[in-house]
Design a protein around this motif. Structure first.
Motif, PDB file in Angstrom:
ATOM      1  N   ALA A  42       0.808  -1.222   0.000  1.00  0.00           N
ATOM      2  CA  ALA A  42       0.000   0.000   0.000  1.00  0.00           C
ATOM      3  C   ALA A  42       0.842   1.274   0.000  1.00  0.00           C
ATOM      4  O   ALA A  42       0.331   2.340  -0.319  1.00  0.00           O
ATOM      5  N   PHE A  43       2.113   1.160   0.328  1.00  0.00           N
ATOM      6  CA  PHE A  43       2.952   2.351   0.474  1.00  0.00           C
ATOM      7  C   PHE A  43       4.079   2.447  -0.550  1.00  0.00           C
ATOM      8  O   PHE A  43       4.911   3.333  -0.462  1.00  0.00           O
ATOM      9  N   VAL A  44       4.103   1.555  -1.521  1.00  0.00           N
ATOM     10  CA  VAL A  44       5.184   1.563  -2.503  1.00  0.00           C
ATOM     11  C   VAL A  44       5.093   2.778  -3.414  1.00  0.00           C
ATOM     12  O   VAL A  44       4.013   3.313  -3.662  1.00  0.00           O
ATOM     13  N   LYS A  45       6.251   3.180  -3.904  1.00  0.00           N
ATOM     14  CA  LYS A  45       6.323   4.318  -4.829  1.00  0.00           C
ATOM     15  C   LYS A  45       6.931   3.926  -6.171  1.00  0.00           C
ATOM     16  O   LYS A  45       6.827   4.671  -7.137  1.00  0.00           O
ATOM     17  N   THR A  46       7.573   2.758  -6.225  1.00  0.00           N
ATOM     18  CA  THR A  46       8.246   2.335  -7.456  1.00  0.00           C
ATOM     19  C   THR A  46       7.859   0.897  -7.794  1.00  0.00           C
ATOM     20  O   THR A  46       7.425   0.134  -6.925  1.00  0.00           O
ATOM     21  N   TYR A  47       8.058   0.546  -9.060  1.00  0.00           N
ATOM     22  CA  TYR A  47       7.767  -0.829  -9.462  1.00  0.00           C
ATOM     23  C   TYR A  47       8.671  -1.838  -8.762  1.00  0.00           C
ATOM     24  O   TYR A  47       8.171  -2.877  -8.312  1.00  0.00           O
ATOM     25  N   PRO A  48       9.976  -1.591  -8.632  1.00  0.00           N
ATOM     26  CA  PRO A  48      10.795  -2.566  -7.899  1.00  0.00           C
ATOM     27  C   PRO A  48      10.325  -2.791  -6.456  1.00  0.00           C
ATOM     28  O   PRO A  48      10.362  -3.915  -5.953  1.00  0.00           O
ATOM     29  N   ALA A  49       9.838  -1.744  -5.809  1.00  0.00           N
ATOM     30  CA  ALA A  49       9.312  -1.906  -4.451  1.00  0.00           C
ATOM     31  C   ALA A  49       8.030  -2.741  -4.467  1.00  0.00           C
ATOM     32  O   ALA A  49       7.833  -3.606  -3.609  1.00  0.00           O
ATOM     33  N   LEU A  50       7.173  -2.497  -5.451  1.00  0.00           N
ATOM     34  CA  LEU A  50       5.961  -3.294  -5.592  1.00  0.00           C
ATOM     35  C   LEU A  50       6.317  -4.759  -5.832  1.00  0.00           C
ATOM     36  O   LEU A  50       5.742  -5.664  -5.220  1.00  0.00           O
ATOM     37  N   TYR A  51       7.270  -4.989  -6.694  1.00  0.00           N
ATOM     38  CA  TYR A  51       7.716  -6.351  -7.004  1.00  0.00           C
ATOM     39  C   TYR A  51       8.240  -7.034  -5.737  1.00  0.00           C
ATOM     40  O   TYR A  51       7.894  -8.191  -5.460  1.00  0.00           O
ATOM     41  N   ALA A  52       9.030  -6.336  -4.960  1.00  0.00           N
ATOM     42  CA  ALA A  52       9.579  -6.908  -3.724  1.00  0.00           C
ATOM     43  C   ALA A  52       8.461  -7.266  -2.741  1.00  0.00           C
ATOM     44  O   ALA A  52       8.495  -8.327  -2.108  1.00  0.00           O
ATOM     45  N   CYS A  53       7.474  -6.423  -2.637  1.00  0.00           N
ATOM     46  CA  CYS A  53       6.348  -6.709  -1.735  1.00  0.00           C
ATOM     47  C   CYS A  53       5.563  -7.919  -2.206  1.00  0.00           C
ATOM     48  O   CYS A  53       5.135  -8.751  -1.396  1.00  0.00           O
ATOM     49  N   ARG A  54       5.372  -8.043  -3.495  1.00  0.00           N
ATOM     50  CA  ARG A  54       4.648  -9.197  -4.025  1.00  0.00           C
ATOM     51  C   ARG A  54       5.473 -10.475  -3.859  1.00  0.00           C
ATOM     52  O   ARG A  54       4.919 -11.555  -3.664  1.00  0.00           O
ATOM     53  N   VAL A  55       6.792 -10.355  -3.930  1.00  0.00           N
ATOM     54  CA  VAL A  55       7.654 -11.517  -3.656  1.00  0.00           C
ATOM     55  C   VAL A  55       7.447 -11.983  -2.216  1.00  0.00           C
ATOM     56  O   VAL A  55       7.328 -13.185  -1.952  1.00  0.00           O
ATOM     57  N   LEU A  56       7.387 -11.050  -1.275  1.00  0.00           N
ATOM     58  CA  LEU A  56       7.144 -11.419   0.124  1.00  0.00           C
ATOM     59  C   LEU A  56       5.796 -12.124   0.273  1.00  0.00           C
ATOM     60  O   LEU A  56       5.682 -13.114   1.008  1.00  0.00           O
ATOM     61  N   THR A  57       4.798 -11.640  -0.430  1.00  0.00           N
ATOM     62  CA  THR A  57       3.491 -12.289  -0.381  1.00  0.00           C
ATOM     63  C   THR A  57       3.567 -13.688  -0.985  1.00  0.00           C
ATOM     64  O   THR A  57       2.967 -14.633  -0.464  1.00  0.00           O
ATOM     65  N   GLY A  58       4.307 -13.842  -2.059  1.00  0.00           N
ATOM     66  CA  GLY A  58       4.497 -15.159  -2.671  1.00  0.00           C
ATOM     67  C   GLY A  58       5.204 -16.128  -1.742  1.00  0.00           C
ATOM     68  O   GLY A  58       4.862 -17.316  -1.681  1.00  0.00           O
ATOM     69  N   ILE A  59       6.179 -15.624  -1.008  1.00  0.00           N
ATOM     70  CA  ILE A  59       6.871 -16.455  -0.017  1.00  0.00           C
ATOM     71  C   ILE A  59       5.867 -16.949   1.012  1.00  0.00           C
ATOM     72  O   ILE A  59       5.867 -18.117   1.398  1.00  0.00           O
ATOM     73  N   SER A  60       4.996 -16.080   1.430  1.00  0.00           N
ATOM     74  CA  SER A  60       4.002 -16.436   2.440  1.00  0.00           C
ATOM     75  C   SER A  60       3.028 -17.492   1.932  1.00  0.00           C
ATOM     76  O   SER A  60       2.790 -18.500   2.599  1.00  0.00           O
ATOM     77  N   ILE A  61       2.454 -17.267   0.774  1.00  0.00           N
ATOM     78  CA  ILE A  61       1.482 -18.220   0.237  1.00  0.00           C
ATOM     79  C   ILE A  61       2.159 -19.549  -0.057  1.00  0.00           C
ATOM     80  O   ILE A  61       1.657 -20.618   0.314  1.00  0.00           O
TER      81      ILE A  61
END
Length: 123
Positions: A42-61
């Motif tokens: 919800a707080f990302v400002k760049t695509y690489p930051a968004l990608y990193a957050c989605r990677v963390l979510t993928g790790i979780s799932i």
């Protein structure tokens, strides 16, 4: 892409760990990593930051699924596992559907990430 490409390999590693260490803290850690990633989205400002957050979510799932089914195998006899797995899978689908309804009901794309991550971070 980060969600899918990381989640699948992580499931093998966490599945192996689920047979080797205490599952409760392992599950807690995988959920926490994912919820932090979801909240940070919800707080990302760049695509690489968004990608990193989605990677963390993928790790979780990827990590949570093998732990969940491993625990179910311990808790239920073989003749009940298909039914309980269906209940868990249905709950997962309902959760995704509720998340989509929340996201579709709001004007801000960031707010749903905050709303759905709060229960996991708090609990």
């Amino acid at each position: 892409l980060g969600f899918f490409f990381v989640g699948a390999p992580v499931s093998f590693v966490v599945g192996w760990l689920a047979d080797s260490i205490n599952r409760s803290p392992l599950y807690s850690a995988t959920v926490f990593v994912g919820e932090i990633g979801c909240l940070m989205t919800a707080f990302v400002k760049t695509y690489p930051a968004l990608y990193a957050c989605r990677v963390l979510t993928g790790i979780s799932i990827g990590g949570a699924i093998p732990v969940i089914y491993s625990v179910l195998a311990d808790l239920y006899p073989a003749n009940q596992r298909a039914g309980i797995a269906a209940v868990v899978t249905t709950g997962t689908g309902l959760g995704m559907g509720i998340g989509q309804v929340i996201a579709g009901s709001l004007d801000d794309w960031r707010l749903p990430f905050i709303i759905v991550s709060i229960p996991g971070v708090v609990c």
